[in-house]
Write an enzyme that holds these catalytic residues in place. Structure first.
Site, mmCIF file in Angstrom:
data_model
loop_
_atom_site.group_PDB
_atom_site.id
_atom_site.type_symbol
_atom_site.label_atom_id
_atom_site.label_comp_id
_atom_site.label_asym_id
_atom_site.label_seq_id
_atom_site.Cartn_x
_atom_site.Cartn_y
_atom_site.Cartn_z
ATOM 1 C CG HIS A 175 12.490 8.792 2.160
ATOM 2 N ND1 HIS A 175 11.181 8.995 1.779
ATOM 3 C CD2 HIS A 175 13.072 10.022 2.184
ATOM 4 C CE1 HIS A 175 10.986 10.307 1.578
ATOM 5 N NE2 HIS A 175 12.116 10.936 1.806
ATOM 6 C CG ASN A 207 8.907 3.612 -3.268
ATOM 7 O OD1 ASN A 207 8.332 4.542 -2.701
ATOM 8 N ND2 ASN A 207 8.552 3.172 -4.460
ATOM 9 N N PRO A 230 0.824 -1.210 0.000
ATOM 10 C CG PRO A 230 -0.466 -1.374 1.950
ATOM 11 C CD PRO A 230 0.692 -1.992 1.244
ATOM 12 C CG ASP A 231 -0.672 5.082 -1.651
ATOM 13 O OD1 ASP A 231 -1.426 4.863 -0.674
ATOM 14 O OD2 ASP A 231 -1.054 5.724 -2.651
ATOM 15 C CG PHE A 232 3.445 6.245 2.886
ATOM 16 C CD1 PHE A 232 3.813 5.714 4.117
ATOM 17 C CD2 PHE A 232 4.265 6.007 1.797
ATOM 18 C CE1 PHE A 232 4.978 4.973 4.260
ATOM 19 C CE2 PHE A 232 5.434 5.274 1.922
ATOM 20 C CZ PHE A 232 5.789 4.754 3.156
ATOM 21 N NE ARG A 233 1.789 12.083 3.055
ATOM 22 C CZ ARG A 233 3.016 11.534 3.039
ATOM 23 N NH1 ARG A 233 3.364 10.743 2.042
ATOM 24 N NH2 ARG A 233 3.868 11.775 4.004
ATOM 25 C CG ASP A 262 9.643 -1.052 -2.446
ATOM 26 O OD1 ASP A 262 10.619 -0.916 -3.197
ATOM 27 O OD2 ASP A 262 8.536 -0.514 -2.656
#
Ligand code: OAD
Length: 275
Positions: free
Chosen positions: A131, A112, A38-41, A114
């Site tokens: 990040h 990302n 899932p994304d964040f926002r 991941d």
């Protein structure tokens, strides 16, 4: 005239004719949504709408360095759920590999954590993980490196924060929390890359977090900027005076497929995706 109106078609022409050779691609969580992350926002499905069980003062506290030092358990629980290793790269990651293999990718700045860019086969030196990532870890107090095997075992198997053997502080994987600086590799490359870029492609990000959100402002005024995203973000120019911004709305995998079709790269995209 019409020739000056930027479109995905004339960008594809430019790519075909060799006009763009130093492409900076800025990516965010949207490029991994099709992988099942899932994304964040995004309202409803985004991570920040699904953290009730952690009783946080606000959703981003789970990634806040001061909060983590006082109350590590929400991140420890979340990290054991999102620890990389269970997901495969998407068509958009494969597109990054195709650009890289063709020598056209100056850099992929990804937000990302991941690690799917490198798993997709993009060269490590072509990717800047703004990040951070889960491959290394350190103490949040004395900053000593900690063994990632120890840190992952502590978080995933034991469900407790990893304790630093040097100072007793708590450790975490080297992902960037709010309140922490970005890695040196970001600072060491961003100005030169933005100066050299001849095309910017932004994919799957809300452009909500600085300093990455400013990358579209860092490239030169003459550089076309393409946004492949479900929503219009970042003040992409939609005025009558727009001379360089292109917004392609929808799922990025669909947009990438369409673009590769125009470029006659569909077979290469498919091969990169299946490899
Ligand atoms: P966001 O969740 O803020 O934004 C994801 C964007 O991708 C949104 O604009 C979505 O509409 C769009 N999107 C989702 N699925 C898509 C798809 N299949 N195709 C195209 N677009 C899609 O994620 P980021 O912008 O990456 O940082 O978030 C930035 C940073 O905020 C993250 O790196 C993380 C977070 O807090 C830290 O934790 C430090």
């Amino acid at each position: 005239g019409e020739d000056n109106v930027p479109s995905i078609e004339n960008l594809a022409e430019g790519l075909k004719s060799g006009k763009y050779k130093r492409i900076v691609v800025l990516t965010g969580a949207g490029v991994s949504v099709a992988a099942g992350i899932p994304d964040f926002r995004t309202p409803g499905t985004g991570l920040y709408d699904n953290l009730e069980k952690y009783n946080l003062p606000h959703p981003t506290a789970v990634f806040d360095i001061d909060f983590y030092k006082k109350n590590p358990s929400p991140f420890v629980m979340l990290a054991s759920e999102i620890w990389p290793g269970r997901h495969l790269p998407t068509l958009t990651h494969a597109f990054l590999k195709v650009l890289d293999d063709k020598g056209l990718l100056l850099r992929n700045y990804t937000q990302n954590i991941d690690g799917l860019e490198v798993i997709a086969g993009v060269k490590e030196e072509s990717v800047i993980e703004c990040h951070g990532h889960f491959r290394t870890a350190r103490c949040t107090s004395c900053k000593s490196p900690m063994s990632i095997d120890f840190v992952s075992k502590s978080i995933i198997e034991d469900g407790v924060p990893p304790i630093c053997s040097k100072c007793g502080g708590i450790g975490k994987p080297d992902i960037v929390f709010f309140g922490e600086d970005l890695p040196n590799v970001f600072h060491n490359n961003i100005n030169r890359d933005c100066r050299q870029a001849d095309l910017l492609i932004v994919i799957g990000t809300s452009l909500a977090v600085q300093p990455v959100a400013s990358i579209p402002e860092f490239v030169s005024d003459s550089v076309p900027r393409v946004l492949l995203n479900r929503e219009h973000v970042g003040g992409w120019d939609r005025s009558d005076y727009n001379y360089r911004d292109v917004f392609v709305s929808g799922n990025c995998d669909d947009s990438v497929e369409k673009l590769c079709g125009m470029l006659e790269w569909s077979d290469e995209l498919k091969a990169a995706y299946e490899s």
